[in-house]
Motif scaffolding. Structure first.
Motif, short mmCIF file in Angstrom:
data_model
loop_
_atom_site.label_atom_id
_atom_site.label_comp_id
_atom_site.label_asym_id
_atom_site.label_seq_id
_atom_site.Cartn_x
_atom_site.Cartn_y
_atom_site.Cartn_z
N HIS A 49 9.07 -29.36 -30.60
CA HIS A 49 7.92 -28.62 -31.15
C HIS A 49 8.15 -27.11 -31.09
CE1 HIS A 49 5.60 -32.17 -31.88
NE2 HIS A 49 5.65 -32.55 -30.61
N ALA A 50 8.86 -26.65 -30.07
CA ALA A 50 9.17 -25.23 -29.98
C ALA A 50 10.12 -24.80 -31.09
CB ALA A 50 9.78 -24.91 -28.61
N LEU A 51 11.12 -25.61 -31.38
CA LEU A 51 12.05 -25.31 -32.47
C LEU A 51 11.29 -25.18 -33.79
CD1 LEU A 51 15.04 -27.69 -31.66
CD2 LEU A 51 15.08 -25.20 -31.54
N LYS A 52 10.38 -26.13 -34.04
CA LYS A 52 9.59 -26.06 -35.27
C LYS A 52 8.73 -24.80 -35.31
CE LYS A 52 7.44 -29.48 -37.08
NZ LYS A 52 6.52 -30.63 -37.29
N PHE A 72 9.32 -38.20 -33.12
CA PHE A 72 8.76 -36.88 -33.40
C PHE A 72 8.95 -36.46 -34.86
CE2 PHE A 72 10.53 -36.52 -28.93
CZ PHE A 72 9.35 -36.97 -28.34
N LEU A 73 9.74 -37.21 -35.61
CA LEU A 73 10.08 -36.82 -36.97
C LEU A 73 9.06 -37.35 -37.98
CD1 LEU A 73 13.94 -37.46 -36.83
CD2 LEU A 73 12.72 -35.32 -36.41
N ASP A 74 8.98 -36.67 -39.12
CA ASP A 74 8.03 -37.08 -40.16
C ASP A 74 8.60 -38.15 -41.09
OD1 ASP A 74 5.80 -35.23 -39.60
OD2 ASP A 74 7.30 -33.69 -40.04
N GLY A 75 9.91 -38.29 -41.10
CA GLY A 75 10.51 -39.29 -41.97
C GLY A 75 11.97 -39.52 -41.65
N LEU A 76 12.50 -40.68 -42.08
CA LEU A 76 13.91 -41.03 -41.88
C LEU A 76 14.49 -41.50 -43.21
CD1 LEU A 76 13.79 -43.25 -38.65
CD2 LEU A 76 14.35 -40.82 -38.78
N ASP A 77 15.77 -41.18 -43.44
CA ASP A 77 16.41 -41.78 -44.60
C ASP A 77 16.85 -43.20 -44.23
OD1 ASP A 77 18.83 -41.45 -43.14
OD2 ASP A 77 19.94 -41.09 -44.99
N ASP A 78 17.28 -43.96 -45.21
CA ASP A 78 17.60 -45.37 -44.98
C ASP A 78 18.70 -45.56 -43.95
OD1 ASP A 78 15.67 -46.14 -46.79
OD2 ASP A 78 17.08 -46.40 -48.47
N THR A 79 19.71 -44.69 -43.98
CA THR A 79 20.82 -44.82 -43.04
C THR A 79 20.36 -44.61 -41.61
OG1 THR A 79 22.41 -44.09 -44.71
CG2 THR A 79 23.11 -43.97 -42.41
N ALA A 80 19.58 -43.56 -41.37
CA ALA A 80 19.07 -43.30 -40.02
C ALA A 80 18.17 -44.43 -39.55
CB ALA A 80 18.31 -41.97 -40.01
N ALA A 85 19.12 -44.16 -35.31
CA ALA A 85 19.70 -42.98 -34.66
C ALA A 85 19.77 -41.85 -35.67
CB ALA A 85 21.09 -43.28 -34.11
N VAL A 86 19.55 -40.64 -35.19
CA VAL A 86 19.55 -39.45 -36.05
C VAL A 86 20.51 -38.42 -35.48
CG1 VAL A 86 18.13 -37.42 -36.67
CG2 VAL A 86 17.21 -39.73 -36.95
N ASN A 87 21.34 -37.84 -36.34
CA ASN A 87 22.19 -36.73 -35.88
C ASN A 87 21.95 -35.45 -36.67
OD1 ASN A 87 23.55 -37.28 -38.32
ND2 ASN A 87 25.54 -36.75 -37.42
N THR A 88 21.11 -35.51 -37.71
CA THR A 88 20.83 -34.34 -38.53
C THR A 88 19.36 -34.33 -38.91
OG1 THR A 88 23.06 -34.32 -39.48
CG2 THR A 88 21.35 -33.17 -40.72
N VAL A 89 18.72 -33.18 -38.72
CA VAL A 89 17.32 -33.03 -39.10
C VAL A 89 17.20 -31.90 -40.12
CG1 VAL A 89 14.99 -32.42 -38.30
CG2 VAL A 89 16.46 -33.90 -36.89
N VAL A 90 16.54 -32.19 -41.22
CA VAL A 90 16.27 -31.21 -42.27
C VAL A 90 14.79 -30.85 -42.22
CG1 VAL A 90 16.24 -30.79 -44.76
CG2 VAL A 90 18.12 -32.10 -43.74
N MET A 91 14.49 -29.56 -42.20
CA MET A 91 13.11 -29.09 -42.23
C MET A 91 12.76 -28.69 -43.66
SD MET A 91 12.36 -29.43 -39.05
CE MET A 91 10.71 -28.72 -39.15
N LYS A 92 11.65 -29.21 -44.16
CA LYS A 92 11.22 -28.90 -45.53
C LYS A 92 9.70 -28.86 -45.58
CE LYS A 92 11.79 -30.36 -50.35
NZ LYS A 92 12.38 -31.37 -51.26
N ASP A 93 9.17 -27.70 -45.97
CA ASP A 93 7.72 -27.51 -46.09
C ASP A 93 6.98 -27.90 -44.81
OD1 ASP A 93 8.08 -26.73 -48.77
OD2 ASP A 93 7.98 -28.81 -49.45
N GLY A 94 7.59 -27.52 -43.69
CA GLY A 94 6.97 -27.78 -42.40
C GLY A 94 7.14 -29.19 -41.89
N LYS A 95 7.82 -30.04 -42.64
CA LYS A 95 8.05 -31.43 -42.24
C LYS A 95 9.50 -31.60 -41.78
CE LYS A 95 3.93 -32.93 -43.52
NZ LYS A 95 2.94 -33.47 -42.57
#
Length: 275
Positions: A49-52, A72-80, A85-95
């Motif tokens: 939350h601090a990073l955001k 804590f994430l707003d969405g996941l792609d099919d692979t994740a 498991a997630v190794n990359t997070v993209v921030m877009k329009d606050g999400k």
């Protein structure tokens, strides 16, 4: 306004991701920077939350947070979602949106050598890294996959997810000479660990042997395989290619991956064993 990105993990001081991404930002004339952020498991939620709040544009996730970050994430792609498991997070329009680029990064690295998708391929291991790689190989059209692991039940579970074959370690050792490509996904070979994931007595010259470990550059398995006349590939390519996929998701630009593989290899003090 200058953008900034990060990698979170515990530990994190050893990460080469800041070196890699800062070089790519400079190369691409992008006004951005990339920093390591040490977050212990108990700090993950507050840290996220601090990073955001302070405006991170995106970040990578390494151990031990690849699964723990998901709630804590707003969405996941099919692979994740498939990998859980997630190794990359993209921030877009606050999400925040999670991706997993590890498996596809490995497959890209594998094509540095001539590999035949229709020939038998053995994956050693059934942990998180193996899962990402097995699914990525399946998506890439490798049709004759076999999984082996010390804990046979875990190998069965992973193989069942993609319709792969499964072998015990002893079976795989006895039939090692039948595989065109062998992929080592466990932590065996890291640091001062001189052991092998299985016996390579029946390993044949010309076999492609890949190890996802990149420090040391030449693991005990790769050394033995090279001595036996095999074609070898270490984990530097996987590290660089998975990072490049993340970079593309953040910036829309494709970085110079071959130059970075050479640079990382030199930084680790050796010559690239991929041949």
């Amino acid at each position: 306004m200058k953008k900034w990105y990060a990698v979170i993990g515990d530990p994190i001081a050893h990460s080469l991701s800041p070196y890699m991404h800062d070089a790519w930002f400079q190369e691409s004339s992008i006004d951005a920077s990339y920093i390591p952020v040490h977050l212990e498991p108990s700090e993950l939620e507050d840290g996220f939350h601090a990073l955001k709040k302070i405006g991170v544009s995106g970040f990578n996730v390494t151990l031990p947070h690849k699964q723990a970050i998901i709630p804590f994430l707003d969405g996941l792609d099919d692979t994740a979602r498939t990998m859980n498991a997630v190794n990359t997070v993209v921030m877009k329009d606050g999400k925040s949106y999670g991706y997993n680029t590890d498996g596809d990064g490995f497959v890209q690295s594998l094509f540095a050598l001539p590999v035949d998708r229709e020939q038998p391929l053995l994956v050693i291991g059934a942990g998180g890294a193996a899962r990402g790689i097995v699914h990525a190989l399946h998506r890439a059209g490798f049709t004759r996959l076999t999984v082996t692991n010390r804990t046979f039940r875990r190998a069965e579970e992973l193989a069942g997810e993609v319709g792969a074959e499964v072998m015990t370690i002893s079976q795989a050792e006895a039939e090692l000479g039948t595989f065109h490509t062998i992929v080592q996904t466990t932590s065996v070979g890291l640091s001062d660990n001189e052991s092998l994931p299985l016996s390579v007595e029946w390993l044949k010259p010309g076999t492609v042997v890949a190890d996802i470990v990149y420090n040391p550059l030449v693991t005990p398995l790769l050394k033995v395989a090279s001595d036996k006349g095999c074609k070898t590939i270490n984990g530097v390519g996987m590290f660089v290619h998975q990072g490049a996929i993340a970079f593309e998701k953040w910036t829309g630009k494709t970085p110079n991956q071959e130059a970075m593989i050479d640079s990382i290899t030199q930084k680790l003090g050796g010559n690239n064993v991929n041949r």
